[in-house]
Design an enzyme around this catalytic site. Structure first.
Site, short mmCIF file in Angstrom:
data_model
loop_
_atom_site.label_atom_id
_atom_site.label_comp_id
_atom_site.label_asym_id
_atom_site.label_seq_id
_atom_site.Cartn_x
_atom_site.Cartn_y
_atom_site.Cartn_z
CE LYS A 56 83.50 57.39 -12.45
NZ LYS A 56 82.37 56.88 -11.66
CB SER A 81 79.38 58.49 -19.73
OG SER A 81 80.17 59.03 -18.68
CD GLU A 207 73.55 66.67 -8.15
OE1 GLU A 207 73.29 65.53 -8.55
OE2 GLU A 207 72.71 67.38 -7.54
N GLY A 211 71.42 68.63 -14.02
CA GLY A 211 71.41 67.26 -13.51
C GLY A 211 71.50 67.22 -12.00
CG ASP A 213 70.89 62.81 -9.99
OD1 ASP A 213 71.62 63.61 -10.61
OD2 ASP A 213 71.33 61.74 -9.53
CB SER A 307 86.63 64.11 -10.79
OG SER A 307 85.84 64.78 -11.75
#
Length: 322
Positions: A56, A81, A207, A211, A213, A307
């Site tokens: 990030k 989060s 995923e 979750g 989506d 990640s």
């Protein structure tokens, strides 16, 4: 939200130049044991060694660094989060500005403490009953701050894509790239870089099963909203794909694999015992997909973006030590 210009390889390369000497060029790990178990040659981009312990930082710094001086003087806001919270806080500190971060009340303690440690002010909310996007926009507007969203921003997406750019610079052509999917910024940036460099590469997102989506949205041809998922992969506990990331991923992502929480734990344990690295649940989902056989049409040479590794000792032990 206005449509963003198309994300390009040039955007990712410009982000890489901006990050040079600021972000870490993280290592690429290999394991003969993993290759044997998977039946392919696997190259793991270990973003757990990135600053703040996750990819990030790449996107947050790339976005904050492009703000005009008059906005830097006022400060930035973000909602997250945990990992984007830390990344924005550190980017703000590096660039001499202040950060106010909206975080869920149940965010991991280690991530909240790290965010505060970088000098940010933390405002909390309930992720299951409140809309963090609306709250984040209101917070930024009330305080005159520039909002740096965790994925739905072209500069954030371009910064995240530098992880794949570095991976491919080190490995050369790969047959597939396996990437965790939350809001979709990492895979959007990574897919943009990877498919531009190697048009035949297969892009696979991963995923948590609870979750899915993005998988549902790709199948429906439009963004689908699900109940906020309850999964150990807190960095992927989102209800809807990003407004800007989804069109990129709709065009470039070939498949979405799903993994269970139990499979994520198995991957975390494997990474610790065999690769000698600590991965948080969200960071371990691509490895979980490979170990559990969730990626179909398995090619010969596979890149994986692990990640992040932001998990405290108590939670890691509780998940993996059983």
């Amino acid at each position: 939200m206005a449509a963003a210009p198309p994300l390009t390889l040039a955007d990712v390369r410009e982000a890489a130049a901006r990050l040079e000497g600021v972000a870490h060029r993280t290592p690429v790990l290999t394991s003969r044991t993993l290759n044997s178990l998977v039946g392919a040659e696997v190259f793991i981009k270990a973003e757990n060694f990135q600053r703040v312990g996750a990819f990030k930082f790449r996107g947050a710094y790339n976005a904050v660094a492009q703000l005009p001086p008059e906005q830097l003087a006022k400060g930035v806001a973000a909602y997250s989060s945990g990992n984007h919270a830390q990344a924005t806080a550190l980017a703000a500190r590096e660039l001499g500005t202040r950060a106010v971060i909206l975080m869920p009340e149940d965010a991991p303690r280690s991530k909240r403490e790290a965010t505060a440690g970088y000098g940010a002010e933390i405002v909390t909310y309930d992720r299951y009953t409140e809309d963090r996007t609306a709250l984040g926009h209101a917070l930024a507007e009330d305080r005159g701050l520039a909002l740096i969203p965790p994925y739905d921003h072209p500069h954030v997406m371009a910064g995240q894509g530098t992880a794949a750019l570095e991976l491919l610079e080190e490995t050369g052509p790969l047959d597939a790239l396996v990437v965790p999917v939350g809001g979709g910024g990492l895979i959007a940036g990574s897919a943009t870089a990877a498919t531009a460099l190697h048009p035949g590469i297969r892009i696979v997102g991963v995923e948590p099963e609870a979750g899915d989506d993005t998988r549902r949205s790709l199948a429906a041809g439009a963004r689908v909203t699900i109940p906020v998922p309850r999964t150990i992969a807190d960095g992927q506990a989102l209800a809807t794909p990003g407004e800007l990331t989804f069109p990129v991923n709709q065009r470039l992502v070939d498949a979405i694999a799903l993994v269970t929480d139990a499979e994520i734990v198995t991957a975390m344990r494997f990474a610790f015992e065999r690769l000698k690295i600590v991965l948080e649940p969200s960071g371990a989902t691509p490895l979980a997909a490979l170990l559990a056989g969730r990626v179909d049409r398995l090619p010969r040479r596979i890149g994986v973006i692990a990640s992040g590794g932001n998990i405290d000792a108590a939670r890691f032990t509780a998940l993996v030590g059983g």
